[in-house]
Design a protein around this motif. Structure first.
Motif, PDB file in Angstrom:
ATOM      1  N   MET A 145       0.819  -1.213   0.000  1.00  0.00           N
ATOM      2  CA  MET A 145       0.000   0.000   0.000  1.00  0.00           C
ATOM      3  C   MET A 145       0.851   1.260   0.000  1.00  0.00           C
ATOM      4  SD  MET A 145      -3.254   0.164  -0.330  1.00  0.00           S
ATOM      5  CE  MET A 145      -3.571   1.757   0.415  1.00  0.00           C
ATOM      6  N   SER A 146       2.150   1.125   0.178  1.00  0.00           N
ATOM      7  CA  SER A 146       3.019   2.300   0.141  1.00  0.00           C
ATOM      8  C   SER A 146       2.976   2.985  -1.223  1.00  0.00           C
ATOM      9  CB  SER A 146       4.461   1.919   0.491  1.00  0.00           C
ATOM     10  OG  SER A 146       5.010   1.039  -0.468  1.00  0.00           O
ATOM     11  N   VAL A 147       2.544   2.275  -2.268  1.00  0.00           N
ATOM     12  CA  VAL A 147       2.451   2.926  -3.578  1.00  0.00           C
ATOM     13  C   VAL A 147       1.317   3.935  -3.605  1.00  0.00           C
ATOM     14  CG1 VAL A 147       3.409   0.898  -4.732  1.00  0.00           C
ATOM     15  CG2 VAL A 147       0.931   1.181  -4.644  1.00  0.00           C
ATOM     16  N   LYS A 148       0.328   3.798  -2.722  1.00  0.00           N
ATOM     17  CA  LYS A 148      -0.780   4.749  -2.645  1.00  0.00           C
ATOM     18  C   LYS A 148      -0.575   5.784  -1.549  1.00  0.00           C
ATOM     19  CE  LYS A 148      -4.725   2.166  -4.504  1.00  0.00           C
ATOM     20  NZ  LYS A 148      -5.302   3.244  -5.315  1.00  0.00           N
ATOM     21  N   GLU A 149      -0.004   5.346  -0.420  1.00  0.00           N
ATOM     22  CA  GLU A 149       0.192   6.243   0.710  1.00  0.00           C
ATOM     23  C   GLU A 149       1.627   6.120   1.204  1.00  0.00           C
ATOM     24  OE1 GLU A 149      -2.779   5.694   3.700  1.00  0.00           O
ATOM     25  OE2 GLU A 149      -4.318   6.647   2.480  1.00  0.00           O
ATOM     26  N   PRO A 150       2.544   6.867   0.608  1.00  0.00           N
ATOM     27  CA  PRO A 150       3.957   6.741   0.967  1.00  0.00           C
ATOM     28  C   PRO A 150       4.258   7.283   2.356  1.00  0.00           C
ATOM     29  CG  PRO A 150       3.642   8.553  -0.568  1.00  0.00           C
ATOM     30  CD  PRO A 150       2.322   7.848  -0.470  1.00  0.00           C
ATOM     31  N   SER A 151       5.324   6.748   2.930  1.00  0.00           N
ATOM     32  CA  SER A 151       5.817   7.198   4.220  1.00  0.00           C
ATOM     33  C   SER A 151       7.192   7.817   4.023  1.00  0.00           C
ATOM     34  CB  SER A 151       5.925   6.012   5.182  1.00  0.00           C
ATOM     35  OG  SER A 151       6.742   6.323   6.284  1.00  0.00           O
ATOM     36  N   SER A 152       7.524   8.793   4.856  1.00  0.00           N
ATOM     37  CA  SER A 152       8.820   9.466   4.719  1.00  0.00           C
ATOM     38  C   SER A 152       9.974   8.524   4.988  1.00  0.00           C
ATOM     39  CB  SER A 152       8.893  10.674   5.667  1.00  0.00           C
ATOM     40  OG  SER A 152       8.737  10.244   7.011  1.00  0.00           O
ATOM     41  N   THR A 153       9.727   7.407   5.656  1.00  0.00           N
ATOM     42  CA  THR A 153      10.809   6.469   5.946  1.00  0.00           C
ATOM     43  C   THR A 153      10.795   5.259   5.007  1.00  0.00           C
ATOM     44  OG1 THR A 153       9.473   5.294   7.590  1.00  0.00           O
ATOM     45  CG2 THR A 153      10.850   7.116   8.369  1.00  0.00           C
ATOM     46  N   LEU A 154       9.866   5.238   4.059  1.00  0.00           N
ATOM     47  CA  LEU A 154       9.759   4.114   3.127  1.00  0.00           C
ATOM     48  C   LEU A 154       9.835   4.595   1.689  1.00  0.00           C
ATOM     49  CD1 LEU A 154       6.896   2.075   4.848  1.00  0.00           C
ATOM     50  CD2 LEU A 154       9.332   1.532   4.834  1.00  0.00           C
ATOM     51  N   VAL A 155      10.759   5.502   1.430  1.00  0.00           N
ATOM     52  CA  VAL A 155      10.822   6.098   0.100  1.00  0.00           C
ATOM     53  C   VAL A 155      11.173   5.072  -0.969  1.00  0.00           C
ATOM     54  CG1 VAL A 155      13.247   6.821   0.347  1.00  0.00           C
ATOM     55  CG2 VAL A 155      11.738   8.016  -1.265  1.00  0.00           C
ATOM     56  N   LEU A 156      12.030   4.118  -0.649  1.00  0.00           N
ATOM     57  CA  LEU A 156      12.398   3.116  -1.650  1.00  0.00           C
ATOM     58  C   LEU A 156      11.198   2.252  -2.023  1.00  0.00           C
ATOM     59  CD1 LEU A 156      15.854   2.009  -0.216  1.00  0.00           C
ATOM     60  CD2 LEU A 156      15.474   3.284  -2.331  1.00  0.00           C
TER      61      LEU A 156
END
Length: 263
Positions: A145-156
């Motif tokens: 789900m990071s592709v929809k809601e990114p986190s500042s610590t999961l940029v990769l």
């Protein structure tokens, strides 16, 4: 629900643990003959034995690194050699390091792209002709789900996994009508990694108990809990089946409503 998958054959990459293993389990319980994959021979053997306990299809293991083209080709060849066919390709991969943008190096970016994107490209190249045969099949990519809601610590993860979604959308046209391609977007799933991290946090004194860890992680969930791996695995199995015959080119969240995104 009988998904009508019995006797099919599938390859699931990076599946000796985590969500890849969950997908393999759901397929095997539906009667699919499954080849699972991992780099660690002992962990792979343990996973095969574990999956066989509930499988109604056959389960075999193929050691290999999804970052190595020859290993990916061998994985597909093992499936065809063992079962005479390849109907479903499910791609999974470990997560890249958790870092903020300015902390990442060029090597971090290239490593993440190779692990998350090129592993899928290699698998599709190796399997496409087999997937098209015998009436067609499916590709399901497990991303995040990071592709929809990114986190500042999961940029990769947020950046590089977007390429997998773009690849899947392209494949949904290039391989159609014989092969359907879809993506699942998990979040807040209680995998072994989550349990290990939670137990370590308890040992450090950050929480009184693992139940407190779960409560904290599920605090923003409308369902009030984390998801279980089989709930993700069952969605993958459904997407592989004829029950999902008109779902193609879709990116489907499996996250219990945690996301606040409209789309």
């Amino acid at each position: 629900m009988d998904l009508g998958l019995a006797g099919n054959a599938a390859v699931v990459t990076a599946s000796s643990s985590g969500l890849g293993k969950a997908a393999a389990r759901s397929l095997a319980e539906e009667g699919v003959n499954v080849v699972i994959n991992g780099r660690d021979e002992e962990r792979l053997a343990d996973a095969v034995a574990d999956l066989r306990e509930t499988a109604t299809g056959e389960v075999v293991g193929q050691q290999g690194d999804i970052g190595v083209a020859a290993d990916v080709e061998a994985l597909v060849e093992r499936c065809v050699d063992e079962f005479g066919r390849l109907d479903h390709l499910v791609t999974s991969a470990g997560g890249p390091p958790s870092k903020a943008t300015l902390e990442t190096t060029d090597e971090d970016w290239y490593d993440a792209f190779d692990m998350l994107v090129m592993s899928v490209v290699r698998a599709v190249r190796a399997g496409a002709d087999h997937l098209r045969a015998d009436g067609g099949g499916s590709v399901v990519n497990i991303t995040s789900m990071s592709v929809k809601e990114p986190s500042s610590t999961l940029v990769l993860s947020a950046s590089v996994r977007m390429a997998v979604v773009g690849l899947e959308k392209t494949l949904s046209r290039e391989l159609a009508p014989e092969v359907r391609a879809n993506t699942v977007l998990p979040r807040s799933i209680e995998t072994a990694r989550i349990r290990n991290l939670g137990e370590a946090a308890v040992e450090r004194g950050e929480y009184d108990s693992y139940d407190d860890v779960l409560a904290d992680r599920a605090a923003d969930s409308p369902l009030g809990r984390l998801g279980q791996p089989h709930e993700l695995g069952d969605v993958v199995a459904f997407l592989c089946s004829e029950r999902a015959s008109y779902i193609n080119g879709s990116a489907i969240p499996v996250e219990g409503g945690v996301s606040r995104s409209n789309l």
